[in-house]
Design a protein around this motif. Structure first.
Motif, PDB file in Angstrom:
ATOM      1  N   THR A   1       0.828  -1.205   0.000  1.00 14.31           N
ATOM      2  CA  THR A   1       0.000   0.000   0.000  1.00 14.31           C
ATOM      3  C   THR A   1       0.865   1.259   0.000  1.00 14.31           C
ATOM      4  O   THR A   1       0.624   2.192  -0.778  1.00 14.31           O
ATOM      5  N   LEU A   2       1.869   1.284   0.863  1.00 13.99           N
ATOM      6  CA  LEU A   2       2.720   2.468   0.957  1.00 13.99           C
ATOM      7  C   LEU A   2       3.541   2.677  -0.313  1.00 13.99           C
ATOM      8  O   LEU A   2       3.713   3.815  -0.764  1.00 13.99           O
TER       9      LEU A   2
ATOM     10  N   ARG B   1       1.413   4.185  -2.915  1.00 13.01           N
ATOM     11  CA  ARG B   1       1.175   5.613  -2.685  1.00 13.01           C
ATOM     12  C   ARG B   1       2.407   6.456  -2.964  1.00 13.01           C
ATOM     13  O   ARG B   1       2.330   7.677  -2.953  1.00 13.01           O
TER      14      ARG B   1
ATOM     15  N   ASP C   1       5.290   6.205  -1.054  1.00 11.82           N
ATOM     16  CA  ASP C   1       6.114   6.295   0.150  1.00 11.82           C
ATOM     17  C   ASP C   1       7.035   5.076   0.201  1.00 11.82           C
ATOM     18  O   ASP C   1       6.766   4.099   0.894  1.00 11.82           O
TER      19      ASP C   1
END
Length: 172
Positions: free
Chosen positions: A80-81, A84, A86
């Motif tokens: 997920t990060l 995004r 990150d």
């Protein structure tokens, strides 16, 4: 001038030490007899038992289900990060998943094919940091840790690393 002899100084130090220890015992007794303290301790223990985690956030190594939940949670959070943008935090979570993984070499192969080369390189560097940290902590007794196993498994996957750069060989 006023002279202080050694006997008076040692008596004063002894009295001060006794008062300090007495205060510590009094405070500890008061803290432990507080009903809210006992409730908080019971809640924390109950929560740890349910989730299977310790204070460091890692699951109990004796609880296979807790390790599996932690592994899946870290993989999902890392993906997920990274999705995004990150990358640093995402790589941190993927590295945590690799540490508890039962077959890190296989996971590294999958991650090498799915992650961009730059992000995969960051992951390898993070695993080397984990390995170096573990080696520095265990200087006296050489043990093989999970991160050492992962770094050694990198060569079996076709990865070689140096201190300056990471070389990723094609598996095709």
């Amino acid at each position: 001038m006023l002279e202080i002899n050694k006997t008076a100084l040692s008596i004063a130090a002894g009295v001060a030490g006794t008062l300090f220890i007495g205060y510590c015992i009094y405070f500890d007794n008061k803290r432990r007899s507080d009903p809210d303290y006992k409730k908080k301790v019971r809640e924390r223990r109950r929560k740890n038992r349910k989730t299977g985690t310790t204070r460091s956030g890692l699951p109990s190594l004796n609880d296979h289900e807790a390790i599996e939940r932690y592994f899946l949670q870290e993989i999902q959070m890392g993906e997920t990060l990274i999705g995004r943008g990150d990358f640093e935090s995402g790589v941190e979570h993927l590295a945590n998943a690799l540490v508890v993984c039962g077959q890190p070499a296989r996971l590294l192969q999958v991650l090498q094919t799915t992650l961009p080369a730059q992000v995969f390189g960051m992951l390898i560097m993070k695993m080397q940091e984990f390995g170096n940290k573990a080696n520095n902590e265990n200087n006296e007794t050489p043990k093989i840790t999970a991160s050492d196993k992962i770094v050694s498994d990198m060569s079996s996957v076709g990865l070689e690393s140096s201190s300056d750069a990471v070389i990723i060989d094609d598996l095709e």
